[in-house]
Design an enzyme around this catalytic site. Structure first.
Site, short mmCIF file in Angstrom:
data_model
loop_
_atom_site.label_atom_id
_atom_site.label_comp_id
_atom_site.label_asym_id
_atom_site.label_seq_id
_atom_site.Cartn_x
_atom_site.Cartn_y
_atom_site.Cartn_z
N PHE A 133 0.80 -1.22 0.00
CA PHE A 133 0.00 0.00 0.00
C PHE A 133 0.83 1.26 0.00
O PHE A 133 0.38 2.32 -0.42
CB PHE A 133 -0.94 0.01 1.22
CG PHE A 133 -0.25 0.31 2.53
CD1 PHE A 133 0.03 1.61 2.93
CD2 PHE A 133 0.12 -0.74 3.38
CE1 PHE A 133 0.67 1.87 4.13
CE2 PHE A 133 0.75 -0.48 4.58
CZ PHE A 133 1.03 0.83 4.96
N LYS A 146 -1.16 -7.80 -8.69
CA LYS A 146 -2.12 -7.79 -7.59
C LYS A 146 -1.68 -6.69 -6.64
O LYS A 146 -0.83 -6.89 -5.78
CB LYS A 146 -2.14 -9.15 -6.88
CG LYS A 146 -3.48 -9.50 -6.19
CD LYS A 146 -3.91 -8.53 -5.11
CE LYS A 146 -3.08 -8.62 -3.84
NZ LYS A 146 -3.59 -7.66 -2.76
N GLU A 162 -5.12 -3.84 -1.81
CA GLU A 162 -6.54 -3.51 -1.87
C GLU A 162 -6.87 -2.24 -1.07
O GLU A 162 -8.00 -1.74 -1.14
CB GLU A 162 -7.38 -4.68 -1.36
CG GLU A 162 -7.22 -5.03 0.11
CD GLU A 162 -6.04 -5.94 0.39
OE1 GLU A 162 -6.03 -6.55 1.48
OE2 GLU A 162 -5.12 -6.03 -0.45
N SER A 197 5.95 -6.74 4.08
CA SER A 197 6.53 -7.03 5.39
C SER A 197 7.32 -8.32 5.37
O SER A 197 7.12 -9.19 4.51
CB SER A 197 5.41 -7.14 6.44
OG SER A 197 4.64 -8.31 6.21
N CYS A 231 9.70 1.48 3.70
CA CYS A 231 10.65 0.44 4.15
C CYS A 231 12.07 0.99 4.21
O CYS A 231 12.95 0.38 4.79
CB CYS A 231 10.59 -0.79 3.25
SG CYS A 231 11.25 -0.53 1.59
N GLU A 279 9.45 -3.41 13.42
CA GLU A 279 9.25 -2.43 12.36
C GLU A 279 7.91 -1.73 12.63
O GLU A 279 6.84 -2.32 12.47
CB GLU A 279 9.23 -3.09 10.98
CG GLU A 279 9.07 -2.07 9.85
CD GLU A 279 8.98 -2.71 8.48
OE1 GLU A 279 9.39 -2.05 7.51
OE2 GLU A 279 8.49 -3.85 8.38
#
Length: 498
Positions: free
Chosen positions: A149, A173, A176, A226, A281, A382
């Site tokens: 995202f 993909k 969402e 992640s 990240c 994190e």
């Protein structure tokens, strides 16, 4: 309510399951969009379309592929503001940050435009009498990308332009949580002349992800997200015989030596820790202050943090927007709430922050934690939010040992005026990307992005030369054209060069 549907075969395909996921505006907390969630059958339809498209796309000349990519680059450039607005509306990041995301994605499209150079083979003549050997690279077939995202345009652009330039077809993909930007990228690719079925977008949740990982017609999977999910992606993809590059999480350290310009270091710590609300990240999560500079550096960071303007991403005055969801905001706040009990000093507490007129938005202020023990959750995990930890070290050696003991090895930076110390650091630190007086060392498009240890699962980094190698496989061709009068004869021994 707006509905984001799939993009398969160059056209909109409405969701057939009746299952939809909510898409929120993080600045208001309101749901004004829903996204179709694909079933196994809908994923299969996208893969079948991509497989059929590969029959012709895989044989299209490099000149025709690059002509389409050049046109695509022009369209992305012309629509960059529109794409950035979609990112801001669904992710929440400020418009300038969203524009920067699109610009960095464009770098990879430009790399793909030069794919002819990257796919040049090798030729050795006369390796044996009358024998030549050449090495070539060919596409894999249908490949897939599963993207996060936090960069709904840039990370897809890290993947599919290189993949399709190499002759593959692609099934994307996206997250969402903010699906509109990637859908728009696909529409513009079709407008640029990309044949139907070469780039497909299916939206969904774990059902769609698992089907992509197990589908027999998908040759490779790229992932950014992640660490726990990256591990899952790698194991499932390998189990089903696929290539995989899975980029995981991070806890990036910024080492500040006593000789550093502390104002410069504080500015960069602010930018790298709180930009995009820390949902990167490559964000700096930990500043390691060496020697007796800690108090001064923390004060400079705190003074700057107090002046940051937080608000809706579409407000030009805003420097930082909201987090992606209410649940994530509350999780980030939990790390700050628990920090003092675990031995940290809470210098700036950004929890409980709200923006007038946007009280239902997913806002949180910036937090600064000092003297954080390495056993504290705020240091170990994190957080993926605007929380900066400061740890103290007596010496460079202590600092490098602390950094290298982290289970992650994504990016790191050193701030110093000492060239010798910087050179030593870049050789000794255990991380895949290193900055010297650069806090977020994301490589340019013609170098590759990726970390070490629990920040990368798979053999290849993303984009650059590694990306080209990941989306192609090598073939060696040995050729001999005998003279009409030449006699070979029968010889059952192992062939020898002569």
């Amino acid at each position: 309510m707006k509905t984001v549907n799939h993009w398969i075969g160059g056209k909109t395909v409405e969701g057939a399951t009746g299952a939809y996921g909510p898409v929120y505006n993080p600045a208001t907390g309101a749901q004004d969009t829903q996204v179709a969630l694909a079933s196994v059958e809908e994923v299969d339809a996208a893969v079948a379309t991509a497989k059929e498209a590969f029959r012709s796309w895989g044989t299209v000349s490099l000149s025709k592929r690059t002509a389409i990519l050049y046109k695509y680059r022009e369209l992305l450039d012309a629509h960059r503001d529109e794409i950035a607005e979609l990112i801001t509306a669904e992710h929440g990041k400020v418009h300038s940050d969203a524009l920067g995301e699109v610009a960095r994605g464009l770098e990879i499209v430009e790399l793909a435009c030069g794919i002819a150079e990257k796919l040049k083979g090798e030729l050795s003549t006369q390796v044996s009498t009358g024998v030549d050997v050449s090495s070539i690279r060919q596409p894999l077939g249908v490949v897939a990308g599963i993207t996060p995202f936090n960069f709904p345009a840039m990370v897809p652009l890290w993947m599919f332009p290189v993949a399709i330039a190499c002759g593959n077809t692609f099934v994307l993909k996206p997250s969402e949580k903010d699906p509109s930007a990637s859908r728009r990228l696909a529409e513009l690719a079709t407008e640029a002349g990309l044949p139907d079925g070469v780039l497909n977008v299916v939206h969904g949740d774990k059902v769609a992800v698992d089907r992509l990982l197990e589908h027999p017609d998908i040759a490779a999977v790229s992932f950014v997200g992640s660490t726990p999910i990256a591990k899952y992606i790698q194991s499932r993809a390998i189990e089903h015989g696929k290539r995989v590059q899975a980029l995981g999480g991070a806890k990036n350290h910024m080492l500040v030596l006593p000789d550093a310009d502390l104002d410069f270091a504080a500015d960069n710590a602010i930018n790298a820790a709180y930009g995009s609300a820390g949902e990167r990240c490559m964000a700096v999560s930990v500043v390691v202050a060496v020697g007796d500079i800690g108090d001064d550096l923390v004060k400079k960071i705190a003074d700057r943090a107090a002046k940051l303007r937080i608000g809706p991403g579409n407000d030009p005055a805003s420097e930082m927007g909201p987090l992606i969801t209410k649940e994530h905001r509350d999780k980030v706040a939990g790390y700050v709430h628990g920090a003092a009990a675990q031995g940290a000093e809470v210098v700036v507490d950004g929890t409980g922050y709200s923006v007038e007129g946007h009280e239902d938005g997913f806002f949180i202020g910036v937090s600064l934690l000092d003297k954080v023990p390495t056993t504290a959750d705020a240091y170990r995990d994190e957080i993926f939010g605007p929380v900066l930890c400061v740890v103290r070290a007596e010496s460079y050696d202590e600092a490098i040992e602390l950094i290298n003991s982290s289970k992650w090895g994504n990016g790191t930076a050193i701030f110093t005026r000492d060239g010798g110390a910087a050179r030593r650091f870049q050789l000794e630190v255990e991380a895949g990307m290193v900055g010297v007086n650069v806090p977020i060392p994301v490589p340019v498009g013609y170098h590759s992005f990726g970390g070490w240890k629990d920040s990368l699962f798979g053999d290849h980094h993303i984009y650059g030369n590694d990306g080209v190698h990941f989306y192609t496989r090598g073939k060696v061709v040995t050729t001999r054209w005998p003279e009409p009068s030449e006699e070979v004869g029968i010889n059952l021994g192992f062939p020898k060069n002569h």
